[in-house]
Design a protein around this motif. Sequence first.
Motif, PDB file in Angstrom:
ATOM      1  N   GLN A   1       9.070  66.404  18.002  1.00 54.21           N
ATOM      2  CA  GLN A   1       9.281  67.801  17.647  1.00 54.21           C
ATOM      3  C   GLN A   1      10.543  68.269  18.361  1.00 54.21           C
ATOM      4  O   GLN A   1      10.798  67.884  19.503  1.00 54.21           O
TER       5      GLN A   1
ATOM      6  N   ILE B   1       9.155  69.932  13.177  1.00 52.79           N
ATOM      7  CA  ILE B   1       7.851  69.525  13.681  1.00 52.79           C
ATOM      8  C   ILE B   1       7.444  68.263  12.934  1.00 52.79           C
ATOM      9  O   ILE B   1       7.037  68.316  11.775  1.00 52.79           O
TER      10      ILE B   1
ATOM     11  N   PRO C   1      10.596  76.424  16.226  1.00 51.62           N
ATOM     12  CA  PRO C   1      10.745  75.008  15.907  1.00 51.62           C
ATOM     13  C   PRO C   1      11.988  74.748  15.063  1.00 51.62           C
ATOM     14  O   PRO C   1      12.320  75.523  14.170  1.00 51.62           O
TER      15      PRO C   1
ATOM     16  N   TRP D   1      12.544  71.810  19.464  1.00 46.06           N
ATOM     17  CA  TRP D   1      12.369  73.257  19.654  1.00 46.06           C
ATOM     18  C   TRP D   1      13.656  73.846  20.212  1.00 46.06           C
ATOM     19  O   TRP D   1      14.328  73.225  21.035  1.00 46.06           O
TER      20      TRP D   1
ATOM     21  N   THR E   1       4.416  78.965  15.404  1.00 44.36           N
ATOM     22  CA  THR E   1       5.792  78.950  14.917  1.00 44.36           C
ATOM     23  C   THR E   1       6.751  79.826  15.731  1.00 44.36           C
ATOM     24  O   THR E   1       7.942  79.878  15.419  1.00 44.36           O
TER      25      THR E   1
END
Length: 137
Positions: free
Chosen positions: A110, A105, A102, A112, A31
């Motif tokens: 995903q 997710i 993140p 980021w 994370t």
Amino acid sequence: MSEENLADAFNENNAPFAKTMGVRMTLVTKTRVEGELDVKEENCTIPPTLHGGAIMALADNMGGIGAFLNMPEGSLTSTIESKTNFLRAIPIGQTAKAVTTPVNIGRTLQVWKTDIFREDGKLAAVVTQTQIIRAAT
């Protein structure tokens, strides 16, 4: 309970380009990914400040690590979109510090976000990237 810090493993086994650039991971969990890059002449533009491409490559590597840690075994990840806002220059001789977290997710996508800071703590750039997750072929 805190997650195990995998920074040493990623420093040893990081992508070849990240190693060539001199990226050092300081914290690697599912994370949060943190890393550093020394601003040297070879990664600068004119005037001698960290090149935008180096900033983007640092963030891309870190987002890729985050995606890798959160994808199913046997999958691959690839960046399909990246956006960078350059806010301040990072002068030669400083160390750029990056923090990647993140935004979302998902199973196949995903997102980021990487914040890159100067040594004085001021935000120098924000990079948002989308990683696709797919089965290895």
